[in-house]
Design a protein around this motif. Structure first.
Motif, PDB file in Angstrom:
ATOM      1  N   TYR A   1      -5.294  -4.114  -5.614  1.00  0.00           N
ATOM      2  CA  TYR A   1      -4.548  -5.252  -5.125  1.00  0.00           C
ATOM      3  C   TYR A   1      -2.975  -4.630  -5.185  1.00  0.00           C
ATOM      4  N   VAL A   2      -2.234  -4.834  -3.993  1.00  0.00           N
ATOM      5  CA  VAL A   2      -0.961  -4.217  -4.130  1.00  0.00           C
ATOM      6  C   VAL A   2      -0.046  -5.703  -3.685  1.00  0.00           C
ATOM      7  N   TYR A   3       1.078  -5.658  -4.073  1.00  0.00           N
ATOM      8  CA  TYR A   3       2.354  -6.359  -3.755  1.00  0.00           C
ATOM      9  C   TYR A   3       3.367  -5.607  -3.271  1.00  0.00           C
ATOM     10  N   ASN A   4       3.714  -5.731  -2.079  1.00  0.00           N
ATOM     11  CA  ASN A   4       4.581  -4.881  -1.258  1.00  0.00           C
ATOM     12  C   ASN A   4       6.178  -5.703  -1.175  1.00  0.00           C
ATOM     13  N   ASP A   5       7.090  -4.865  -1.548  1.00  0.00           N
ATOM     14  CA  ASP A   5       8.416  -5.265  -1.639  1.00  0.00           C
ATOM     15  C   ASP A   5       9.026  -4.520  -0.705  1.00  0.00           C
ATOM     16  N   PHE A   6       9.634  -5.078   0.701  1.00  0.00           N
ATOM     17  CA  PHE A   6      10.465  -4.365   1.658  1.00  0.00           C
ATOM     18  C   PHE A   6      11.667  -4.382   1.058  1.00  0.00           C
ATOM     19  N   LYS A   7      12.198  -3.498   0.419  1.00  0.00           N
ATOM     20  CA  LYS A   7      13.649  -3.409  -0.210  1.00  0.00           C
ATOM     21  C   LYS A   7      14.708  -3.280   0.889  1.00  0.00           C
ATOM     22  N   GLY A   8      15.726  -4.137   0.877  1.00  0.00           N
ATOM     23  CA  GLY A   8      16.917  -3.795   1.863  1.00  0.00           C
ATOM     24  C   GLY A   8      16.518  -4.174   3.090  1.00  0.00           C
ATOM     25  N   ASP A   9      15.491  -4.990   3.725  1.00  0.00           N
ATOM     26  CA  ASP A   9      14.976  -5.061   4.897  1.00  0.00           C
ATOM     27  C   ASP A   9      14.957  -6.713   5.036  1.00  0.00           C
ATOM     28  N   ASP A  10      15.696  -7.346   5.554  1.00  0.00           N
ATOM     29  CA  ASP A  10      15.546  -8.738   6.012  1.00  0.00           C
ATOM     30  C   ASP A  10      14.737  -9.146   6.808  1.00  0.00           C
ATOM     31  N   ARG A  11      14.262  -8.293   7.742  1.00  0.00           N
ATOM     32  CA  ARG A  11      13.333  -8.467   8.880  1.00  0.00           C
ATOM     33  C   ARG A  11      11.892  -8.591   8.289  1.00  0.00           C
ATOM     34  N   LEU A  12      11.605  -8.260   7.156  1.00  0.00           N
ATOM     35  CA  LEU A  12      10.124  -8.172   6.737  1.00  0.00           C
ATOM     36  C   LEU A  12      10.211  -8.876   5.341  1.00  0.00           C
ATOM     37  N   GLU A  13       9.317  -9.739   4.892  1.00  0.00           N
ATOM     38  CA  GLU A  13       9.114 -10.332   3.595  1.00  0.00           C
ATOM     39  C   GLU A  13       8.010  -9.816   2.936  1.00  0.00           C
ATOM     40  N   GLY A  14       8.329  -9.560   1.713  1.00  0.00           N
ATOM     41  CA  GLY A  14       7.107  -8.955   0.758  1.00  0.00           C
ATOM     42  C   GLY A  14       5.801  -9.781   0.844  1.00  0.00           C
ATOM     43  N   ASP A  15       4.715  -8.978   0.779  1.00  0.00           N
ATOM     44  CA  ASP A  15       3.393  -9.594   0.916  1.00  0.00           C
ATOM     45  C   ASP A  15       2.340  -8.754   0.195  1.00  0.00           C
ATOM     46  N   SER A  16       1.242  -9.216   0.210  1.00  0.00           N
ATOM     47  CA  SER A  16       0.099  -8.684  -0.507  1.00  0.00           C
ATOM     48  C   SER A  16      -0.508  -7.768   0.511  1.00  0.00           C
TER      49      SER A  16
END
Length: 230
Positions: A68-83
């Motif tokens: 299982y992976v949680y992805n954090d889009f660092k420094g990118d306000d266009r995309l939200e962190g999600d699984s």
């Protein structure tokens, strides 16, 4: 003459002694099939006192891993962190070669409620070099394909690209493995460079639990999973 006979007799005694102890010389040294070692080699033991076995079972190349992976889009306000999730299959060929097949899925949303569903398929060939009984150097060269369900800005709907992954694996104990690898790609999408850190702990002789962190240039990923070895 007496000296020669004495040397021959001593040699015969040494050969007979080695044969009686089951010693089999192995020249030149083969790191993939090392010579058998005596029982006092380094081992760890469970609380019941039974031996767990050789660390080489951890450093194998026949496994199926799911995480299982949680992805954090660092420094990118266009995309939200999600699984998301990932699946890796390794199949050993003739030593030191192996194949690796991968599947990864990333999901996210934009501030405008647009969905990002990115699925990555990968295939690679790899090779490994054992340095002693507990340390491996490995490398992979392969291809990856990204499929994106929605066309978003700066994200290609179809992207085929190559990658290389050098790394190291270290069996700290007979139950704990640490791995470090570097991923380099020529993708037009996310993460051209990634530092991958992983730890595996053997719950059974064939089953490990895993945890890891991937530091990418655009995404940081945190994952938990399991690995089945055979």
């Amino acid at each position: 003459m007496k000296t020669i006979l004495s040397v021959l007799a001593l040699s015969c005694c040494m050969v007979a002694s080695a044969k009686s102890q089951g010693y089999q010389p192995q020249y030149p040294y083969d790191p993939y099939n090392p010579a058998p070692q005596q029982q006092q080699s380094y081992q760890t033991y469970s609380s019941t006192g039974s031996s767990y076995g050789s660390s080489n079972s951890l450093l194998g190349y026949q496994s199926l891993e799911v995480r299982y992976v949680y992805n954090d889009f660092k420094g990118d306000d266009r995309l939200e962190g999600d699984s998301g999730f990932g699946v890796d299959l390794k199949l050993e060929l003739m030593k030191p070669l192996y194949l690796r097949f991968g599947l990864e899925r990333i999901t996210s949303k934009t501030p405008d409620a647009e969905d990002l569903d990115l699925t990555t398929f990968s295939v690679a060939g790899g090779a490994f070099i054992p340095i002693g009984n507990r340390f491996h150097i490995f490398g992979e060269v392969g291809a990856r394909y990204d499929y994106v369900s929605e066309e978003l800005e700066n994200v290609s709907t179809d992207d085929f690209y190559l990658y290389i992954r050098p790394g190291v694996r270290f069996a700290v104990t007979d139950k704990l493995e640490l791995a470090l690898s570097l991923l380099f790609t020529n993708t037009d999408n996310l993460n051209e460079r990634v530092i991958e850190l992983n730890a595996y702990y053997a719950m059974l002789s064939w089953l490990d639990v895993s945890a890891g962190i991937d530091f990418g240039d655009e995404i940081n990923s945190f994952h938990l999973g399991g690995r089945w070895r055979w």
